[in-house]
Design an enzyme around this catalytic site. Sequence first.
Site, PDB file in Angstrom:
ATOM      1  N   ASN A  14       0.756  -0.968   0.061  1.00 47.85           N
ATOM      2  CA  ASN A  14       0.093   0.093   0.012  1.00 47.85           C
ATOM      3  C   ASN A  14       0.926   1.319  -0.023  1.00 47.85           C
ATOM      4  OD1 ASN A  14      -1.758   2.009   0.491  1.00 47.85           O
ATOM      5  ND2 ASN A  14      -2.076   1.638   2.591  1.00 47.85           N
ATOM      6  N   TRP A  15       0.905   2.019  -1.140  1.00 46.05           N
ATOM      7  CA  TRP A  15       1.862   3.050  -1.284  1.00 46.05           C
ATOM      8  C   TRP A  15       1.426   4.297  -0.693  1.00 46.05           C
ATOM      9  CZ3 TRP A  15       4.091   2.665  -6.918  1.00 46.05           C
ATOM     10  CH2 TRP A  15       5.246   1.835  -7.120  1.00 46.05           C
ATOM     11  N   LYS A  16       0.075   4.352  -0.198  1.00 42.34           N
ATOM     12  CA  LYS A  16      -0.767   5.392   0.336  1.00 42.34           C
ATOM     13  C   LYS A  16      -0.424   6.793  -0.593  1.00 42.34           C
ATOM     14  CE  LYS A  16       0.324   3.270   4.841  1.00 42.34           C
ATOM     15  NZ  LYS A  16       0.233   3.865   6.312  1.00 42.34           N
ATOM     16  N   HIS A 101      -9.347   1.016   4.926  1.00 44.20           N
ATOM     17  CA  HIS A 101      -8.154   1.045   5.559  1.00 44.20           C
ATOM     18  C   HIS A 101      -8.343   2.173   6.792  1.00 44.20           C
ATOM     19  CE1 HIS A 101      -3.872   2.326   6.313  1.00 44.20           C
ATOM     20  NE2 HIS A 101      -3.652   1.243   5.636  1.00 44.20           N
ATOM     21  N   GLU A 171      -5.209  -5.363  10.687  1.00 46.01           N
ATOM     22  CA  GLU A 171      -3.998  -4.437  10.874  1.00 46.01           C
ATOM     23  C   GLU A 171      -4.449  -3.690  12.323  1.00 46.01           C
ATOM     24  OE1 GLU A 171      -2.027  -2.949   7.061  1.00 46.01           O
ATOM     25  OE2 GLU A 171      -3.890  -1.873   7.149  1.00 46.01           O
ATOM     26  N   GLY A 177       2.416   2.159  11.052  1.00 46.03           N
ATOM     27  CA  GLY A 177       3.386   3.372  10.822  1.00 46.03           C
ATOM     28  C   GLY A 177       4.192   3.708  12.147  1.00 46.03           C
ATOM     29  N   SER A 219       3.541  -1.821  10.369  1.00 44.42           N
ATOM     30  CA  SER A 219       4.937  -1.811  10.692  1.00 44.42           C
ATOM     31  C   SER A 219       5.867  -3.120  10.192  1.00 44.42           C
ATOM     32  CB  SER A 219       5.286  -1.446  12.013  1.00 44.42           C
ATOM     33  OG  SER A 219       4.800  -0.414  12.240  1.00 44.42           O
ATOM     34  N   GLY A 240       2.843  -0.942   4.102  1.00 43.74           N
ATOM     35  CA  GLY A 240       2.469   0.326   3.983  1.00 43.74           C
ATOM     36  C   GLY A 240       4.232   0.663   3.512  1.00 43.74           C
TER      37      GLY A 240
END
Length: 259
Positions: A14-16, A101, A171, A177, A219, A240
Amino acid sequence: MAKNTKIKKIIIGNWKMNPQDSIKAKEIFTSIRKTARTLTKIKTVICPPFVYISELRKLVNTDRIAVGAQNAFYENEGSYTGEVSPSILKNCGVAHIIIGHSERRAKGETNEIVNKKVLKVIGEKMTVVLCIGEKERDHAGEYLNFLKAQIKESLNGISKKELNNIIIAYEPVWAIGKSDKEAPQPADIYEMTIYIRKVLSDMFGSDVASMVPVLYGGSVTSKISLGILKDGKVDGLLIGRQSLDPQDFSITLKQANDL
Ligand code: PEP
């Protein structure tokens, strides 16, 4: 998990809202593809910002890597400024869409909205990557009820057959993060997958529930991915930041393939 016996794990990136231009996006994707195309036991799905999807799709030359999406709207067409629909994404060659998400839920996306999106994506015969996860843990175990409600409400109205097109990504919000030291231990993740499958089994029956891939996200780096895949007994990972770092991400891809 899966119906396709050769593919044992699915790794989703997930490149956000990254990277900042399509040249960089193509560079990262090409680098990941180099590894992914050699790995026969896993499927890699990269979910970039919408605007890069078509260009990255042109770089797909193997079914071992695919381009997915990070979100979609709950209607297919009409006057919905700024939205992108499942059918538009399908026409761009997307098959996997992340729905619910935590970063979207934090902006007001409720289980009810998530459910409308899930139904629309499923209606297009595309695959939903449904994100669930508690914000925090409490000693009384209330977070388990929170997760149960997320699963039940998000999958409301889905038939047993349609469950074939659902992937669950567990998640925990508190682990997204952060540093890999703050991720849950593999044994903890394994317990959570058992719980998720129990909820699915109560809803749909154990035969179909056992077929639903359950992924972990939060993470992940190459330092912890092997332990999570092996001892967490997950069917894959939703990653991520690490998915923007082709070198470290490729180590995780190889670990997943070599299990
Ligand atoms: C995510 O946002 O889905 C995620 C897992 O992010 P990260 O890997 O950066 O924690």
